[in-house]
Design an enzyme around this catalytic site. Structure first.
Site, PDB file in Angstrom:
ATOM      1  N   PRO A 156       1.560   6.822 -92.878  1.00  0.00           N
ATOM      2  CA  PRO A 156       1.781   6.046 -91.754  1.00  0.00           C
ATOM      3  C   PRO A 156       1.225   6.648 -90.494  1.00  0.00           C
ATOM      4  O   PRO A 156       1.935   7.759 -89.957  1.00  0.00           O
ATOM      5  CB  PRO A 156       3.442   6.301 -91.910  1.00  0.00           C
ATOM      6  CG  PRO A 156       3.622   7.462 -92.702  1.00  0.00           C
ATOM      7  CD  PRO A 156       2.524   7.486 -93.900  1.00  0.00           C
ATOM      8  N   GLY A 158       0.929   6.060 -87.467  1.00  0.00           N
ATOM      9  CA  GLY A 158       1.543   6.146 -86.430  1.00  0.00           C
ATOM     10  C   GLY A 158       2.773   6.980 -86.110  1.00  0.00           C
ATOM     11  O   GLY A 158       3.188   7.094 -84.831  1.00  0.00           O
ATOM     12  N   ASP A 159       2.981   7.854 -87.315  1.00  0.00           N
ATOM     13  CA  ASP A 159       4.096   8.825 -87.012  1.00  0.00           C
ATOM     14  C   ASP A 159       3.525  10.055 -86.118  1.00  0.00           C
ATOM     15  O   ASP A 159       2.514  10.649 -86.491  1.00  0.00           O
ATOM     16  CB  ASP A 159       4.453   9.222 -88.519  1.00  0.00           C
ATOM     17  CG  ASP A 159       5.607  10.081 -88.344  1.00  0.00           C
ATOM     18  OD1 ASP A 159       6.710   9.559 -88.810  1.00  0.00           O
ATOM     19  OD2 ASP A 159       5.528  11.230 -88.208  1.00  0.00           O
ATOM     20  N   ILE A 160       4.536  10.225 -85.105  1.00  0.00           N
ATOM     21  CA  ILE A 160       4.132  11.412 -84.071  1.00  0.00           C
ATOM     22  C   ILE A 160       4.227  12.560 -84.750  1.00  0.00           C
ATOM     23  O   ILE A 160       3.550  13.746 -84.515  1.00  0.00           O
ATOM     24  CB  ILE A 160       5.263  11.331 -82.943  1.00  0.00           C
ATOM     25  CG1 ILE A 160       4.989  10.011 -82.229  1.00  0.00           C
ATOM     26  CG2 ILE A 160       4.723  12.258 -82.054  1.00  0.00           C
ATOM     27  CD1 ILE A 160       3.497   9.839 -81.721  1.00  0.00           C
ATOM     28  N   GLN A 163       1.090  13.265 -86.672  1.00  0.00           N
ATOM     29  CA  GLN A 163       0.004  13.543 -85.752  1.00  0.00           C
ATOM     30  C   GLN A 163      -0.149  14.869 -85.302  1.00  0.00           C
ATOM     31  O   GLN A 163      -1.366  15.379 -85.039  1.00  0.00           O
ATOM     32  CB  GLN A 163      -0.035  12.395 -84.527  1.00  0.00           C
ATOM     33  CG  GLN A 163      -0.233  11.135 -85.346  1.00  0.00           C
ATOM     34  CD  GLN A 163      -0.209  10.039 -84.001  1.00  0.00           C
ATOM     35  OE1 GLN A 163       0.270  10.415 -82.671  1.00  0.00           O
ATOM     36  NE2 GLN A 163      -0.221   8.810 -84.283  1.00  0.00           N
TER      37      GLN A 163
END
Length: 218
Positions: A156, A158-160, A163
């Site tokens: 995933p 898009g997981d901050i 990242q």
């Protein structure tokens, strides 16, 4: 549901990840052994993920208890569709989440997605089917496949938190954007779900103050 990786399989995957990408060595060295994060699958699992989004852990648990009680323990598409949106809101859901619960349930009843046999679909096809349902974004679809289906090569991006942990691993000043994170994670196939668990474990330990992190120079 696909069987979740065993502790031995997770350990083997971690070794393979480090061999393929030494940038993960610090995360691996600082993160103790972990178990797979397994959750209930099927319609119930996805509906619960929607219910719990954007609220605190405590609030999510309280709302879900009310949902279970209101549905008399029957968390099925048919049971949810038998209640209108206002009834579902009475369980503590927002109007939007109640409508999403209906949308997901209707998709199952209509045959647009079959939660009983979702594991038969390849990862990309399963993500496409899930995200075609209103209210189910890509992050939700990917984490559902990972936690609720035990899929081992989903990331995933898009997981901050992921990242940020990727930024630490690469010694970068800026964390990668979602598209960049997907590209970066390609090096971790076919163990991207294990890599995500590893990075989450590292990130959590740093944020809890259990281990220190040496930040890159600005």
């Amino acid at each position: 549901m696909i069987p979740a990786p065993t502790p031995l399989e997770i350990a083997d995957a971690r070794r393979a990840l480090i061999a393929a990408d030494p940038a993960l060595a610090q995360a691996d060295a600082r993160t103790p052994a972990f178990e797979w994060r397994s959750r209930t699958g099927g319609y119930e699992g996805l509906f619960r993920m929607i219910v719990e989004q954007q609220v605190s852990v405590a609030a999510a648990a309280a709302i879900w208890r009310r949902v279970v009680e209101g549905l008399e323990g029957e968390i099925t598409p048919e049971a949810v569709l038998a209640r209108d949106v206002e009834t579902l809101r009475g369980f503590g859901l927002s109007g939007q989440k109640a409508r999403y619960g209906h949308e997901i349930a209707q998709a199952h009843v209509d045959g647009r997605i079959d939660f009983d046999h979702l594991e038969r679909l390849a990862d990309d096809e399963a993500i496409a089917r899930l995200t075609a349902i209103r209210g189910v974004g890509r992050w939700t679809a990917e984490t559902f496949l990972m936690f609720c289906e035990g899929r081992r090569d989903v990331f995933p991006a898009g997981d901050i938190a992921l990242q940020e942990a990727m930024r630490w691993a690469d010694g970068a000043v800026l964390r990668p954007r979602e598209k960049e994170a997907y590209v970066r994670a390609e090096a971790w196939r076919p163990h991207r779900s294990i890599a995500a668990h590893l990075l989450w474990g590292w990130y959590g330990a740093v944020k809890r103050g259990e281990i220190a992190l040496e930040e890159p120079a600005a």
